[in-house]
Design an enzyme around this catalytic site. Sequence first.
Site, PDB file in Angstrom:
ATOM      1  N   GLU A 185       0.746  -1.039  -0.082  1.00 54.22           N
ATOM      2  CA  GLU A 185      -0.137   0.006  -0.032  1.00 54.22           C
ATOM      3  C   GLU A 185       0.863   1.434  -0.006  1.00 54.22           C
ATOM      4  O   GLU A 185       0.654   2.293   0.942  1.00 54.22           O
ATOM      5  CB  GLU A 185      -1.045  -0.009   1.237  1.00 54.22           C
ATOM      6  CG  GLU A 185      -1.975  -1.110   1.040  1.00 54.22           C
ATOM      7  CD  GLU A 185      -2.900  -1.368   2.169  1.00 54.22           C
ATOM      8  OE1 GLU A 185      -2.939  -0.571   3.091  1.00 54.22           O
ATOM      9  OE2 GLU A 185      -3.932  -2.179   2.227  1.00 54.22           O
ATOM     10  N   GLU A 207      -5.545  -6.944  -4.739  1.00 53.53           N
ATOM     11  CA  GLU A 207      -6.824  -7.373  -3.542  1.00 53.53           C
ATOM     12  C   GLU A 207      -8.315  -6.870  -3.816  1.00 53.53           C
ATOM     13  O   GLU A 207      -8.563  -5.798  -4.044  1.00 53.53           O
ATOM     14  CB  GLU A 207      -6.432  -6.282  -2.129  1.00 53.53           C
ATOM     15  CG  GLU A 207      -5.184  -6.918  -1.328  1.00 53.53           C
ATOM     16  CD  GLU A 207      -4.899  -6.188  -0.104  1.00 53.53           C
ATOM     17  OE1 GLU A 207      -5.918  -5.655   0.321  1.00 53.53           O
ATOM     18  OE2 GLU A 207      -3.925  -6.212   0.381  1.00 53.53           O
TER      19      GLU A 207
END
Length: 739
Positions: free
Chosen positions: A193, A262
């Site tokens: 991230e 994801e």
Amino acid sequence: MATRSASSKNSTYILSLPLFFLLLFFPSLSLSISSNVTYDGRSLFISGRRRIIISASIHYPRSVPAMWPGLVEAAKEGGVDAIETYVFWNGHEPSPGNYYFEDRFDLVKFAKIVRDAGLYMILRIGPFVAAEWNYGGVPVWLHYVPGTTFRTNDEPFKKHMERFTKYIVDMMKHERLFASQGGHIILAQIENEYGDIEKVYGDGGKPYAMWAASMALSQDIGVPWIMCQQYDAPDNVINTCNSFYCDQFTPNSPNKPKIWTENWPGWFQTFGATNPHRPPEDIAFSVARFFQKGGTVQNYYMYHGGTNFGRTAGGPFITTSYDYDAPIDEYGLVRQPKWGHLKELHNAIKQCENILLFGNSALINFGPLQEANIYTDHSGGCSAFLSNMDEEKDKLIVFQNKSYSLPPWSVSILPDCKNVAFNTAKVKTQTSVIEMIDEKLQSSEGWSIFKEKVGIWGNPDFVKNELVDHINTTKDSTDYLWYTTSFDIKGGEKISKQSLLMVESKGHAAHVFVNGKLQASGYGNGTEIKFNLTTPVTLKPGRNDLALLSMTVGLPNAGPFYEWVGAGPTSVKISGLTSRTLDLSSHSWAYKIGLEGEHLSLFSPYGNGDLNWKMYSQPPIKQPLMWYKIIVDTPKGDDPIGLDMQHMGKGLAWLNGYPVGRYWPRKSSPNDKCTTTCNYRGKFFPDKCRTGCGQPTQRWYHVPRSWFQPTGKNTLVIFEETGGDPTKIIFARRQTKNF
């Protein structure tokens, strides 16, 4: 094949000589399923062949080794090509240079099970993972290395991060698990991230991100590195997308494929909140749209969520269950119709794979919210995806002289541009209902009891005239920290019946004891960890003893400078005295880290704690700070087992020394918004479909079958903080009924 040394501390990896020479002179004997991995702007090339990859997240520490083969096989049967997992740094390096790769953390064993099932693997090394995992996977001890700020260009952090990353890379290389070595690991991720790093850390984040990418690329692994949400990743690193929908995601370079790291088929839970769900129709819609728009690798996060055993849950307030409403549930059972609906979707996509990867694409618009992507190849092959993004209305479209009715918010897949193989909104798979079948604790022996002392046991660890930070004091060695002090009420001073104790806390939870009796408890929640506790207290003339049992409920796992977020009381005052409000914040406080029962290892069946237990035929109930132990039989059959804790308060549980985790049947508000049915149409968000209003967020706690003794007695240990009735604890067998 590689073998490990017996020492998990040194963890030296060597090739076993007989197999080494076999692979050297007869390389065809290798269990290779790939040889190299490259890419262009359309897709990955695996062994020179373009591939569409459907991947499933299964985190090895969130289940147990006995479950791994079944989980992997269920994923494979569901049409999955690859298994994805994070690598959990704090589980593998609990102290500097002390490595652990056993039991639930046996990464190599898990990787080989995936390989032997004939599946690829995506290894997200991190070492920051977020993942609702304690401290986001970064070891707590690293916070106390001078000059360290997580995920920045600080040299101490980079030094330790690089050392651990290289350790994992070398381990996988020695086991010959990378595709370039004939193994099955086709992608590796560094960090996680990155988009958040730049938002949070600004100029301090970008140099670190670029350094991490450069450091990763220096590792000779022969497969591509990926970076999650780094929109300006270096040319030779693939940036990826995380979201509920990634169909419009565009890599920062036209020479990189579209990878979705994801796709969330559900959401995580927090104690005291309702339970989130995502309908299978919407998940299928998002996947179909991704491949319709040129996607190449799609990963479900999670495909099997599993369990946050012990104290691994982050948050704070993340539940012990990490079920995630995933296609395979926490206990390892397939969740229908979600698992079956996605299996049918995968089959339809794979029917289109060759044309998607080698054909030419064209877009046709049928209206503002209706469109078709058509793929054709030189041999006349044709595949099409017909989309209706209207959230309310069916649409009838004419495609290649044939009419097709598209339900709202759906995609139809036509592998031959004629016949609909799958529509995302039409669920044909059977539905299953989960049942928990009660099975009382069977024991031929009585209960053993240990009463935890209120306040200081033994000698104080230290004394200070201030309220210290909880996390900086315990360094996450335990959930518990005692704050104790005393104060005098002079003989002539009147005590009001409305005397109030006021505690302000940075979180996460606290129990208040006055003169040895539990007065009240205070808690934060999943959105606001700070809390203020105001409670009436009964005081007496002369000396009064005050003890606060402060608790953490999982450390932060993400956010701005999350390792600097503290916990514990910051102000303690008493009002209701005739002439003053008593501010105890700067009094002399004595501190004790942890519980006496923890110090005595009462949870271990092999410890020396038996001398401290007292036997009872019936245990005392609804009393705080109680340790309970009972010897129980193994439940019959082979169904997965849950521990029903609805009649307990809050605490920790162990079976045969294995850490079941934190239990807390904290109820959500009955005024929360819940739904009896979930509308799949329209953009999904975590609060869209909720159930369980006014009910405990988590009632049952997964106890893996492999933790039970197959023929003998099992030691169940419970530490109860506030008071419960252990005689009402039951095992429950988890079963599914299909209809």
